[in-house]
Design a protein around this motif. Structure first.
Motif, short mmCIF file in Angstrom:
data_model
loop_
_atom_site.label_atom_id
_atom_site.label_comp_id
_atom_site.label_asym_id
_atom_site.label_seq_id
_atom_site.Cartn_x
_atom_site.Cartn_y
_atom_site.Cartn_z
N PRO A 1 -12.73 6.06 -6.41
CA PRO A 1 -12.95 5.13 -7.53
C PRO A 1 -12.92 3.66 -7.12
O PRO A 1 -12.16 3.26 -6.23
CB PRO A 1 -11.81 5.45 -8.49
CG PRO A 1 -11.48 6.88 -8.22
CD PRO A 1 -11.68 7.04 -6.74
N VAL A 2 -13.76 2.87 -7.78
CA VAL A 2 -13.81 1.42 -7.59
C VAL A 2 -12.92 0.79 -8.67
O VAL A 2 -13.07 1.09 -9.85
CB VAL A 2 -15.26 0.90 -7.71
CG1 VAL A 2 -15.30 -0.61 -7.67
CG2 VAL A 2 -16.13 1.51 -6.61
N ASP B 1 -10.69 3.82 -1.89
CA ASP B 1 -10.95 4.22 -0.50
C ASP B 1 -10.46 3.19 0.51
O ASP B 1 -10.75 3.28 1.69
CB ASP B 1 -12.43 4.54 -0.30
CG ASP B 1 -13.36 3.37 -0.54
OD1 ASP B 1 -12.87 2.26 -0.87
OD2 ASP B 1 -14.59 3.54 -0.43
N ARG B 2 -9.74 2.16 0.03
CA ARG B 2 -9.12 1.12 0.87
C ARG B 2 -10.12 0.18 1.50
O ARG B 2 -9.82 -0.49 2.49
CB ARG B 2 -8.22 1.75 1.94
CG ARG B 2 -7.14 2.63 1.37
CD ARG B 2 -6.34 3.30 2.43
NE ARG B 2 -7.22 4.08 3.31
CZ ARG B 2 -6.83 5.02 4.11
NH1 ARG B 2 -5.57 5.32 4.19
NH2 ARG B 2 -7.68 5.67 4.86
N HIS C 1 -6.93 -2.84 4.61
CA HIS C 1 -5.92 -2.41 3.66
C HIS C 1 -5.50 -0.98 4.02
O HIS C 1 -6.31 -0.16 4.45
CB HIS C 1 -6.48 -2.44 2.23
CG HIS C 1 -6.49 -3.80 1.63
ND1 HIS C 1 -5.36 -4.42 1.17
CD2 HIS C 1 -7.51 -4.67 1.42
CE1 HIS C 1 -5.68 -5.60 0.69
NE2 HIS C 1 -6.98 -5.79 0.83
N THR C 2 -4.22 -0.69 3.81
CA THR C 2 -3.70 0.65 4.11
C THR C 2 -3.45 1.46 2.85
O THR C 2 -2.92 2.57 2.93
CB THR C 2 -2.39 0.55 4.92
OG1 THR C 2 -1.43 -0.19 4.16
CG2 THR C 2 -2.64 -0.13 6.27
N ASP C 3 -3.86 0.92 1.70
CA ASP C 3 -3.72 1.62 0.43
C ASP C 3 -4.80 1.08 -0.51
O ASP C 3 -5.63 0.26 -0.11
CB ASP C 3 -2.31 1.43 -0.15
CG ASP C 3 -1.87 2.61 -1.02
OD1 ASP C 3 -2.74 3.31 -1.57
OD2 ASP C 3 -0.66 2.81 -1.17
N ARG D 1 -2.44 -2.24 -3.15
CA ARG D 1 -1.17 -1.55 -3.37
C ARG D 1 -0.32 -1.57 -2.11
O ARG D 1 0.87 -1.29 -2.15
CB ARG D 1 -1.42 -0.12 -3.85
CG ARG D 1 -0.14 0.53 -4.38
CD ARG D 1 -0.41 1.75 -5.18
NE ARG D 1 -0.76 2.87 -4.31
CZ ARG D 1 -1.02 4.09 -4.75
NH1 ARG D 1 -1.00 4.35 -6.04
NH2 ARG D 1 -1.34 5.04 -3.91
N ASP D 2 -0.91 -1.91 -0.97
CA ASP D 2 -0.15 -2.03 0.27
C ASP D 2 0.64 -3.35 0.33
O ASP D 2 1.19 -3.70 1.35
CB ASP D 2 -1.06 -1.89 1.49
CG ASP D 2 -2.17 -2.94 1.54
OD1 ASP D 2 -2.21 -3.84 0.68
OD2 ASP D 2 -3.00 -2.86 2.46
#
Length: 97
Positions: free
Chosen positions: A20-21, A41-42, A62-64, A85-86
């Motif tokens: 999702p975007v 999808d980061r 990004h890792t999240d 979210r990271d």
């Protein structure tokens, strides 16, 4: 994309994200309209809205989930700014990629 005056879809959806975007921001590169998107999808992606295709490879780092993106102009040129979210905020140069 949507035709706001006609209240209808303007062509087929732009595809490339694999989840999702969550955020979209609009801007202009060299006078051409672009969208910057971020998603689950980061990745952060840049889209040529006239050609209806991605501009280059996605931005990775990004890792999240990428929750938010914005388009901006700095003295060095156009940038995309993303927050995830990271717990990081990243600034991406759209001129040098």
């Amino acid at each position: 994309m949507w035709d706001l005056a006609g209240h209808r879809r303007a062509g087929e959806p732009l595809t490339g994200h694999t989840a999702p975007v969550w955020s979209v921001s609009l801007g202009s590169l060299g006078g051409d309209p672009v969208a910057v998107t971020g998603g689950e999808d980061r990745t952060v992606r840049v889209w040529d809205l006239r050609a209806r295709r991605p501009l280059g490879a996605p931005f990775l780092g990004h890792t999240d989930i990428v929750w938010s993106v914005a388009f901006g102009l700095l003295p060095g040129g156009p940038v995309a700014v993303s927050g995830g979210r990271d717990e990081s905020v990243r600034v991406w140069s759209l001129a040098s990629r």
